[in-house]
Structure formats: C-alpha cells, structure tokens
Design an enzyme around this catalytic site. Sequence first.
Site, PDB file in Angstrom:
ATOM      1  N   THR A 368      -8.378   1.664   7.387  1.00 45.98           N
ATOM      2  CA  THR A 368      -8.749   0.297   7.753  1.00 45.98           C
ATOM      3  C   THR A 368      -9.039   0.096   9.236  1.00 45.98           C
ATOM      4  O   THR A 368      -8.688   0.911  10.083  1.00 45.98           O
ATOM      5  CB  THR A 368      -7.722  -0.782   7.331  1.00 45.98           C
ATOM      6  OG1 THR A 368      -6.548  -0.647   8.127  1.00 45.98           O
ATOM      7  CG2 THR A 368      -7.343  -0.674   5.879  1.00 45.98           C
ATOM      8  N   THR A 386     -11.971  -2.217   5.361  1.00 39.67           N
ATOM      9  CA  THR A 386     -11.539  -0.863   4.987  1.00 39.67           C
ATOM     10  C   THR A 386     -12.559  -0.132   4.129  1.00 39.67           C
ATOM     11  O   THR A 386     -13.359  -0.754   3.428  1.00 39.67           O
ATOM     12  CB  THR A 386     -10.208  -0.930   4.208  1.00 39.67           C
ATOM     13  OG1 THR A 386      -9.727   0.389   3.963  1.00 39.67           O
ATOM     14  CG2 THR A 386     -10.369  -1.653   2.882  1.00 39.67           C
ATOM     15  N   SER A 441      -2.377  -3.393   0.982  1.00 43.49           N
ATOM     16  CA  SER A 441      -1.349  -3.722   1.972  1.00 43.49           C
ATOM     17  C   SER A 441      -1.916  -4.491   3.159  1.00 43.49           C
ATOM     18  O   SER A 441      -1.165  -4.862   4.064  1.00 43.49           O
ATOM     19  CB  SER A 441      -0.698  -2.434   2.492  1.00 43.49           C
ATOM     20  OG  SER A 441      -0.138  -1.692   1.444  1.00 43.49           O
ATOM     21  N   GLY A 461      -3.925   0.759   9.158  1.00 45.64           N
ATOM     22  CA  GLY A 461      -2.921   1.802   8.950  1.00 45.64           C
ATOM     23  C   GLY A 461      -2.386   1.909   7.546  1.00 45.64           C
ATOM     24  O   GLY A 461      -1.247   2.323   7.343  1.00 45.64           O
ATOM     25  N   GLY A 462      -3.184   1.514   6.553  1.00 49.00           N
ATOM     26  CA  GLY A 462      -2.791   1.716   5.163  1.00 49.00           C
ATOM     27  C   GLY A 462      -1.519   0.999   4.775  1.00 49.00           C
ATOM     28  O   GLY A 462      -1.263  -0.135   5.189  1.00 49.00           O
TER      29      GLY A 462
END
Length: 572
Positions: A368, A386, A441, A461-462
């Site tokens: 992302t 993302t 997320s 950062g996922g």
Amino acid sequence: MSLVRTVTIVLFIIAFLQNAAAQKRQQSIVKSRGAVATDDGRCSVIGMRVLREGGNAIDASVAAALCLGVVSPASSGIGGGAFTVVKIAGGKEIAYDSRETAPLRATENMYGGNVDLKKKGALSVGVPGEVAGLFTAWKQHGKLPWKRLVTPAEKLAEGFKISKYLYMQMNATRSDILADKGLSDLFVSNGELKKPGTICHNPKLALTLKLIGEYGPKAFYNGTVGVNLARDIKKSGGIITLKDLQSYRVKIKEPLSADILGYRVLGMPPPSSGGAAMMLVLNILSQYGIPSGVSGPLGVHRLIEALKHAFAVRMNLGDPDFTDVTKVVSDMLSPKFAKDLKSKINDQKTFDPKYYGGMWNQIDDHGTSHLSIIDRERNAVSMTSTINGYFGALMLSPSTGIVLNNEMDDFSIPMKSNGNLDVPPPAPANFIRPGKRPLSSMSPTIVLKDGKVKAAVGASGGANIIAGTTEVYLNHFFLKMDPLSSVLAPRIYHQLIPNRASYENWTTVFNDHFEIPKATRVVLEKKGHVLSPIAGGTIAQFIVQESGENSGGRSELVAVSDPRKGGFPSGY
C-alpha cells in the site's frame, strides 16, 4: 560548570542537531494554507501545486495518488484499489470504497487450496477500482479540470528516477521481475535491475494515463484501455473480462465514527477492518488514564493486548454486501464492549490466541501507499491505495503499462485441516464470491475537534497498518508527542496469529535506525511475549492542524512524511 548545567547544554545541542537534521531532510513542515504528505516527495509537490492553483484536497488527492502509482509502482497504482475518507469543511463526511472486487467467474474453491495461485499471477488479480474511485470523488467535490490532475502522472510515466525504496522493493522481488516480460522490460537493463537514480520509462502507462485524462474512467472500464487490459489478463490465464470492468462500481458510504477523549475519529467501514479495529483499540486504551496508563513498557504491553483482542474480533468482518457485519461493527465501536475486553487484560502476562476468543485465522495483506491532505478551506482527505504485495500479481500488462494487483490473496479460502489445533480455520465471512470485496487492514483516518478537522493520518504496510496508524495517533493524542516525534517513534506490531510481537529493529535505505528499546523488550519478555525483530513495518503520513499561536491566530498545518520510505511533505 555544574553537572546540571552541563547536561542541559548537552540536551540543548542534541535537540538542536535533531531539529537541524529534520529540517534538512524536510520530514516535517509547517504551513498555513495547505499541506500534502505522501510516500514520495515528488507526489507531495504535485499535490501542493494543485492546491496552489486553487484546487482543493480532493483535486490534490487525485494528482498525488496517480503520481504514486507511477513512481512507486510496487505499492499502488491504477491496477489496484483504494479506501478514501473525506471531510468537507463545514459539511459532509464521506467514505469512498474503491476496493478491488472478485471477478464474476470467481468461485470459493477456484484455487483448490493452492495458496500460491492466489498470491501471484493472473488468477490473483481483482477488478481494479482506483481510477473509478478517484473520478467519483473528484466529480462530487473537485474544482480543477480532470485532465489537469492526470497530466503530471502521465508526464512522469514518460521518465522518472528510481528511488532507493523502489530499488529495495525491486531487489526483494528480483526473480519475479526477471520472470515477467512486462516488468523486466521496465526495470531490467542488460540482465540486471536498474539502479537507484536511473531513469525509468513506461510509455504504455503514459498513453494509458493520457487516455484516462482525455476520456475519464470510461477509457479504463469500457474503452481501449479496458479491452487491452482484459486481453492481457486472459493471455496470462486470468478470468477478468471486459464485462468485469464494465460492472465495477464505487461504493459511497458514511465513515465509521467514534468519540474518544474529546476527539471524533472518522474511519473506513467494512470491507476495511482498519477503522473498526483502530477505534476498538483506542476505546480500550482510553480507559487506563491518559497519559500515564499508556506510557512506558506497561503501556506497550497494554497496546499489544488490545491489538490481540481487536484482531480476534476483526476476522468476523467482511464485505457488508455479502455478510451481515452490523453487530460486529457495533460491538467494535462500543465503549462498553471495549470495557469488557479491558477487564480481560492482565498487566502481568499475555496469553495464547485462544484466550482472546478469535474463531478464525488471520489474513496477511501487504503493501500500500498512503496520502494525507488538508487544504486552505480545511477540507481533508485521508487515502490508502494498494496493489497488495510488492508489484501486486508480479505482472505488468504489456499493452497498457499497468502493474496489476494481487488482491484476491486478501480473501480467505477453504483449507483442509492440517491437524494443528493452534491454527484456527479460515474466516467464512471473507470467502470468495463473484463481485465481492476482500477484507482489508487499510486505515485512512480523519480526526475532528468540535466538528472541525484536527488531523489526517494513515499508513501503508499491510496487516500492520492497524497498529502503525494507532501508534501514531496514540503518540500524539494520548502521549502528547509533537507530530514529527509521533511518526519517528519506533513501532511494535501484533496480529494475534502467529502469537508473536514484531518490533522494529532496522536501518532504512536512508540510514535511519528504528528500534524498540531493549529495556522495553525485557519487560515484555518477562510478561510472556515472544518478540521478533523486523526490518520494516509501516510508513505513516500525518497532518495536524494546530491553533497557530505563533502566526497571529491563524491555524497552522504541521505535515509529516515518514522517513522510513524517504518521502517528504509539501505545502504553502
């Protein structure tokens, strides 16, 4: 000279040097009219120029997001999707869901339990939503011409310098880049990856953006670009068709909202789990007393425990058009529910995942980019975009220049039990259905005080985004750190499964070192936490509106771009 005076002078010198270094690298700026914070300084400048020309935060977000997709193609782009939270000054609060969707031919068992097929390649691609999302928000609120906002990214695609961070991402996926003709044509020269500072040319993407600038999203979803994109995907064994692109719709929603310690927090509703999870963690921690209750090693322990509870609950979420998540969301926003979970937190020890009541295994989304913007009128945009993993599906559409997402990997899939009772089954609420959007997320967040914008924050950062965004918020609004210090503070993460806390201990490609202090780690280990160092984590973008006591009463915008990725903010 007294010891006290000596220490005072030393501390002053350290503070001066730190401030000088920060100013030199432009991690933090103070501006009065408008500010843009993105992962890449080139895109922050492009957004700022839009603001200077009379565009608003929504206009600037279009230009900056498209820029990020060109210069940071491992993280986001028009081959992916986005979540965007918008606050119009004196008016509406809106959430734009332009998340990728499962193709119409997708099925729950399409991978036959083969997780590799959903991680990379043509079958991992979801129907992209970013172009539609940007256009929809612009159509409702934009001021400048659409073409004006697309042109800077088009020009960059004709030639841009590879950043140090992009080169790191290229190195991490070297073999996959070499294996894909589209990616290798773009990033490889004489059999080797192009080095940082090398000019990269993507003429096909430049043409694609030119068409999108001229004709809007119809070029992408129902025109030349869409036809070519669908053809490339089919050639590679994918199932996305032109009908999938034609069927794509942006979903306009109300943001989630929670009142926490005098501030109103706006976040993204499902299929994002980020908004609800972040609000649940903040509601739990706010009951400890601020700032003492969330300070020091004990505060870190409480944060980890709150995260473990939030991650246990969040896997009951999914696309609300396919799964009834009303009660789950209501619980996650409820102070009473948070109080019940707080009562289960033991200050002396941590527990195994079963203690937290989670029924389902976690998904591990990736990648992302994030941008935060506040303009002169104090409209605000917080957007996380993302393509999922580094370079998404690890394939570039040769005829369009678009790097394709691997968002299908964010779905849960039925799996045969391997007999490991410590690993719960996959979450049915997040199983694949045609046209469904996978759980995420991503946590774009806007903070209000007395109805006016106080801050825009978010991170890339996922699956770590929830913790990363929450920690920046905690640092500033609970612990009263200044915005730059709030972003610079080292971070710690927990996703419940696996049962370990990942803590920052790394030196970035820009030679900054981030590390959770050893004294904190010792305390956490005594409480039973299993700790694991990571070289990476989350990249935050944070803008705060301050009272402006030093500028004649006019409010100021303090904008911070996370040095972990080398970005810098821009404003005027």
